[in-house]
Design a protein around this motif. Structure first.
Motif, mmCIF file in Angstrom:
data_model
loop_
_atom_site.group_PDB
_atom_site.id
_atom_site.type_symbol
_atom_site.label_atom_id
_atom_site.label_comp_id
_atom_site.label_asym_id
_atom_site.label_seq_id
_atom_site.Cartn_x
_atom_site.Cartn_y
_atom_site.Cartn_z
ATOM 1 N N VAL A 27 0.857 -1.177 0.000
ATOM 2 C CA VAL A 27 0.000 0.000 0.000
ATOM 3 C C VAL A 27 0.902 1.239 0.000
ATOM 4 O O VAL A 27 1.719 1.433 0.915
ATOM 5 C CB VAL A 27 -0.942 0.020 1.209
ATOM 6 C CG1 VAL A 27 -1.797 1.288 1.204
ATOM 7 C CG2 VAL A 27 -1.824 -1.219 1.199
ATOM 8 N N LEU A 28 0.746 2.061 -1.027
ATOM 9 C CA LEU A 28 1.439 3.350 -1.110
ATOM 10 C C LEU A 28 0.430 4.449 -0.799
ATOM 11 O O LEU A 28 -0.568 4.596 -1.508
ATOM 12 C CB LEU A 28 2.037 3.571 -2.501
ATOM 13 C CG LEU A 28 3.247 2.727 -2.894
ATOM 14 C CD1 LEU A 28 3.694 3.091 -4.295
ATOM 15 C CD2 LEU A 28 4.377 2.925 -1.921
ATOM 16 N N PHE A 29 0.686 5.185 0.256
ATOM 17 C CA PHE A 29 -0.231 6.246 0.667
ATOM 18 C C PHE A 29 0.346 7.588 0.223
ATOM 19 O O PHE A 29 1.384 8.030 0.720
ATOM 20 C CB PHE A 29 -0.407 6.219 2.183
ATOM 21 C CG PHE A 29 -1.400 7.229 2.690
ATOM 22 C CD1 PHE A 29 -2.444 7.682 1.884
ATOM 23 C CD2 PHE A 29 -1.313 7.726 3.976
ATOM 24 C CE1 PHE A 29 -3.355 8.593 2.348
ATOM 25 C CE2 PHE A 29 -2.220 8.642 4.455
ATOM 26 C CZ PHE A 29 -3.248 9.079 3.636
ATOM 27 N N ASN A 30 -0.316 8.205 -0.763
ATOM 28 C CA ASN A 30 0.065 9.546 -1.216
ATOM 29 C C ASN A 30 -0.481 10.539 -0.195
ATOM 30 O O ASN A 30 -1.560 11.103 -0.340
ATOM 31 C CB ASN A 30 -0.511 9.808 -2.606
ATOM 32 C CG ASN A 30 0.081 11.037 -3.260
ATOM 33 O OD1 ASN A 30 1.220 11.389 -2.997
ATOM 34 N ND2 ASN A 30 -0.694 11.695 -4.102
ATOM 35 N N ALA A 31 0.302 10.756 0.863
ATOM 36 C CA ALA A 31 -0.190 11.454 2.040
ATOM 37 C C ALA A 31 -0.375 12.940 1.770
ATOM 38 O O ALA A 31 0.336 13.542 0.956
ATOM 39 C CB ALA A 31 0.786 11.260 3.198
ATOM 40 N N PRO A 32 -1.323 13.573 2.456
ATOM 41 C CA PRO A 32 -1.490 15.027 2.346
ATOM 42 C C PRO A 32 -0.333 15.735 3.038
ATOM 43 O O PRO A 32 0.418 15.130 3.813
ATOM 44 C CB PRO A 32 -2.828 15.287 3.053
ATOM 45 C CG PRO A 32 -2.979 14.142 4.000
ATOM 46 C CD PRO A 32 -2.340 12.965 3.344
ATOM 47 N N PRO A 33 -0.141 17.046 2.785
ATOM 48 C CA PRO A 33 0.957 17.778 3.423
ATOM 49 C C PRO A 33 0.863 17.723 4.939
ATOM 50 O O PRO A 33 -0.214 17.875 5.523
ATOM 51 C CB PRO A 33 0.786 19.206 2.895
ATOM 52 C CG PRO A 33 0.034 19.052 1.620
ATOM 53 C CD PRO A 33 -0.872 17.874 1.816
ATOM 54 N N ALA A 34 2.001 17.491 5.569
ATOM 55 C CA ALA A 34 2.013 17.305 7.018
ATOM 56 C C ALA A 34 1.713 18.583 7.779
ATOM 57 O O ALA A 34 1.266 18.525 8.924
ATOM 58 C CB ALA A 34 3.376 16.756 7.451
ATOM 59 N N GLU A 35 1.956 19.744 7.195
ATOM 60 C CA GLU A 35 1.704 20.982 7.908
ATOM 61 C C GLU A 35 0.219 21.230 8.124
ATOM 62 O O GLU A 35 -0.157 21.941 9.055
ATOM 63 C CB GLU A 35 2.324 22.159 7.146
ATOM 64 C CG GLU A 35 3.828 22.195 7.181
ATOM 65 C CD GLU A 35 4.378 22.501 8.561
ATOM 66 O OE1 GLU A 35 3.689 23.211 9.316
ATOM 67 O OE2 GLU A 35 5.462 22.008 8.893
ATOM 68 N N SER A 36 -0.620 20.675 7.252
ATOM 69 C CA SER A 36 -2.061 20.909 7.366
ATOM 70 C C SER A 36 -2.862 19.654 7.665
ATOM 71 O O SER A 36 -4.064 19.741 7.898
ATOM 72 C CB SER A 36 -2.582 21.530 6.051
ATOM 73 O OG SER A 36 -2.299 20.673 4.956
ATOM 74 N N ASP A 37 -2.240 18.478 7.657
ATOM 75 C CA ASP A 37 -2.965 17.218 7.888
ATOM 76 C C ASP A 37 -2.010 16.228 8.540
ATOM 77 O O ASP A 37 -0.894 16.016 8.054
ATOM 78 C CB ASP A 37 -3.489 16.655 6.570
ATOM 79 C CG ASP A 37 -4.629 15.669 6.784
ATOM 80 O OD1 ASP A 37 -4.549 14.880 7.756
ATOM 81 O OD2 ASP A 37 -5.571 15.663 5.978
ATOM 82 N N GLU A 38 -2.449 15.621 9.622
ATOM 83 C CA GLU A 38 -1.576 14.698 10.364
ATOM 84 C C GLU A 38 -1.756 13.240 9.966
ATOM 85 O O GLU A 38 -1.107 12.348 10.536
ATOM 86 C CB GLU A 38 -1.847 14.834 11.866
ATOM 87 C CG GLU A 38 -3.113 14.146 12.368
ATOM 88 C CD GLU A 38 -4.388 14.871 11.956
ATOM 89 O OE1 GLU A 38 -5.484 14.310 12.133
ATOM 90 O OE2 GLU A 38 -4.272 16.004 11.451
ATOM 91 N N ARG A 39 -2.610 12.932 8.980
ATOM 92 C CA ARG A 39 -2.891 11.527 8.641
ATOM 93 C C ARG A 39 -1.653 10.814 8.121
ATOM 94 O O ARG A 39 -1.450 9.625 8.391
ATOM 95 C CB ARG A 39 -4.000 11.464 7.608
ATOM 96 C CG ARG A 39 -5.381 11.765 8.159
ATOM 97 C CD ARG A 39 -6.414 11.734 7.055
ATOM 98 N NE ARG A 39 -6.204 12.803 6.083
ATOM 99 C CZ ARG A 39 -6.873 12.891 4.929
ATOM 100 N NH1 ARG A 39 -7.759 11.963 4.616
ATOM 101 N NH2 ARG A 39 -6.635 13.897 4.111
#
Length: 588
Positions: free
Chosen positions: A527-539
């Motif tokens: 599973v590759l998670f294209n994560a949201p930017p860490a400054e605005s989202d902690e997921r």
């Protein structure tokens, strides 16, 4: 612990800051240019003409050589004041039909030390105006000064005339007394007075004659202004260039001030020092010497390097994360998925930030460069039914597309068999090695099992992957009674074909699926998670605790403070960052 060696700042590093912060430099240049234009509007450049006047003292004998200290007979400061007096300026203004204030601002008087000259300088909009005005100013000064001397001489002559008239009247009175004297004594006294008054009258007439003969010329114009000798002033282009240069210098200073307050990642060493993570790969910036294909290749090479790192120990999910929106993780996520699938892995790319379309486009772009393996879509109705008789290959009508040869295939028709599904693209084309036996194996000989066994077809169904003899006979028609292959050269071949889900993309020997992170499968796929930017989202940081994280750092955009904060958050939360990827400013 020994300190790390300091990196030497080169000239390219100094030039890199204003080049990357070009909006500030451009803004400074525009401000300087606007200031220069405003100066030209308020105080336009003017031509400057000069004339020189030699001032002479007024003496009784103009042909006598003056003695020592004659220069003190003229006060040059007084003469400079007369040249700029109201009367002189008023006459110039009347002749030029200008304001007296404007004439005073344009006229300048210089007095060289130890000399008896006045230097007139006049500034005007054009050369002709400057020349005419400065010559007029010099002539007006001489005219006013001569009138002043003439007025002084006239006053002196009037005084002498009055004195002479008085003495003459006294002389007449003395003469009358001498003529009417009643005694000799009175007559002698009157005659003596008459003689004295005659001498006095003679002296007064001589003095008056000397005063009347004085030359009251105040001086001469020794150098008149001419157009050839006139300074036309600096052209407008010089002022504009000076303003532009000053603006550029100001913009560069502001760039360095901004850089000191907002540090960015400029090199690999900056990213390593700020994050403490190993470098996984570098993607260059698109430029004059680097085209889009080279940048795409860099991204794929980095994906292959990360795939090699993950091959040792894969902790899923693999979170591709950045600090802010300016660092786009989509190209790296897509290339990493293609690299893993090319190694035979099943990859699920997850995204919850509305970037699925961009991910699919990037996947298709990288997928074109990787040949697909033998996959069949789940909704396919027909299976390939090639016939592998010796030297013959036929196809049942409506079942399989005719054999075709693709670029790079072997040119030996006896070594490969190529066939495709009806209506399928080239990624579903199957290439099989031709297997023939020219002699019957010895009794009791064992055949080597296939490395990819195929499931046995059920009763009453024909296996579409079994090669049939020429003529369309049943399988094994050319076998002997003992079920062994005959010497005619035809054999049975089993083709293993993998069935794909409807939403999967085939890449190499693996497949890639795209969807939401909540729908990620639990079937062992990476599973590759294209994560949201860490400054605005902690997921992204939260999901990286169960797997591993890959940090995307963009050169000249990622702030050092943001990179330090992201790596500190990953480590403090228990996540294991695999490293960072240094990218350029986007793909070509």
């Amino acid at each position: 612990m020994s300190e790390q060696p300091q990196r030497t700042v080169t000239l390219s590093d100094l030039l890199r800051v204003p080049l990357l912060r070009w909006p500030i430099v451009t803004g400074g240049a525009v401000v300087g240019l606007l200031l220069a234009i405003g100066y030209l509007v308020v105080a336009p450049p003017s031509a400057s003409a000069a004339a020189v006047v030699a001032v002479r003292p007024v003496v009784t004998d103009a042909f006598t050589y003056p003695g020592a200290g004659s220069d003190r007979s003229i006060n040059m400061n007084v003469e400079s004041g007369i040249a700029t007096s109201t009367e002189v300026l008023a006459r110039i203004a009347d002749a030029r039909t200008e304001e007296v204030v404007a004439v005073r601002q344009a006229l300048q008087i210089e007095v060289p030390a130890g000399g008896q000259i006045l230097r007139f300088t006049y500034a005007a909009g054009t050369v002709d105006t400057a020349v005419e005005s400065v010559n007029l100013a010099a002539a007006t000064y001489l005219q006013v000064r001569e009138e002043m001397y003439e007025q002084q001489r006239a006053d002196m002559l009037a005084s002498y005339d009055e004195s002479i008239a008085t003495v003459a009247e006294q002389q007449s009175a003395a003469q009358r007394r001498a003529a009417n004297a009643s005694s000799d004594t009175a007559a002698d006294a009157a005659l003596a007075e008459f003689g004295s008054l005659s001498n006095q009258l003679t002296q007064l007439n001589a003095a008056r004659t000397e005063i009347a003969a004085i030359d009251v010329t105040p001086g001469w114009i020794t150098q008149t202004a001419q157009q050839q000798l006139t300074d036309a002033g600096q052209p407008r282009a010089v002022y504009l260039a000076a303003g532009l240069l000053a603006g550029l210098v100001l913009g560069m200073m502001l760039c360095y001030l901004r850089e000191s307050a907002d540090r960015r990642v400029r090199s690999e060493s900056d990213a390593v020092d700020a994050s403490g993570l190993p470098l996984l790969g570098t993607v260059r910036r698109r430029g004059l010497r680097i085209d889009g294909r080279t940048v795409d290749a860099d991204v794929r090479y980095v994906g292959m390097a990360i795939a090699e790192q993950l091959r040792k120990e894969v902790r899923t999910p693999v979170v591709v994360i950045s600090s802010r929106n300016r660092e786009d993780t989509t190209p790296m996520t897509a290339s990493l998925a293609v690299a893993l699938a090319a190694d035979g892995q099943d990859v699920y790319v997850a995204d919850d930030s509305h970037r699925v379309a961009a991910l699919r486009e990037a996947l298709l772009s990288d997928r074109r460069r990787v040949p697909s393996g033998p996959f069949v879509a789940a909704q396919a109705e027909a299976e390939p039914q090639p016939q592998t008789a010796a030297g013959d290959l036929t196809q049942p009508v409506g079942a399989v597309a005719p054999p075709e040869r693709r670029p790079g295939d072997s040119t030996d028709s006896d070594s490969t068999i190529v066939f495709s599904l009806p209506g399928a693209d080239n990624d579903r084309t199957v290439i099989l090695p031709r297997m023939t036996e020219s002699v019957e194996p010895a009794v009791g000989a064992q055949r080597r099992p296939s490395p990819r066994p195929s499931p046995t077809p059920s009763a009453g169904q024909s296996d579409p992957t079994v090669a049939r003899p020429a003529g369309g006979g049943p399988p094994g028609a050319e076998r002997g009674s003992a079920g062994r292959p005959s010497t005619s050269g035809s054999v049975m071949a089993t083709i293993p074909v993998r069935t794909l889900p409807a939403d999967a993309l085939t890449v190499g020997d693996g497949m890639v699926r795209i969807g939401l992170y909540a729908q990620a499968p639990r079937d062992g796929s990476i599973v590759l998670f294209n994560a949201p930017p860490a400054e605005s989202d902690e997921r992204g940081v939260r999901e990286a605790r169960a797997g591993t994280a890959i940090v995307v750092v963009e050169r000249d955009r990622t702030r050092l403070a943001d990179l330090r904060r992201l790596t500190d958050r990953l480590r403090s939360s228990g996540a294991e960052p695999l490293g960072f990827v240094l990218t350029g400013s986007g793909r070509g």
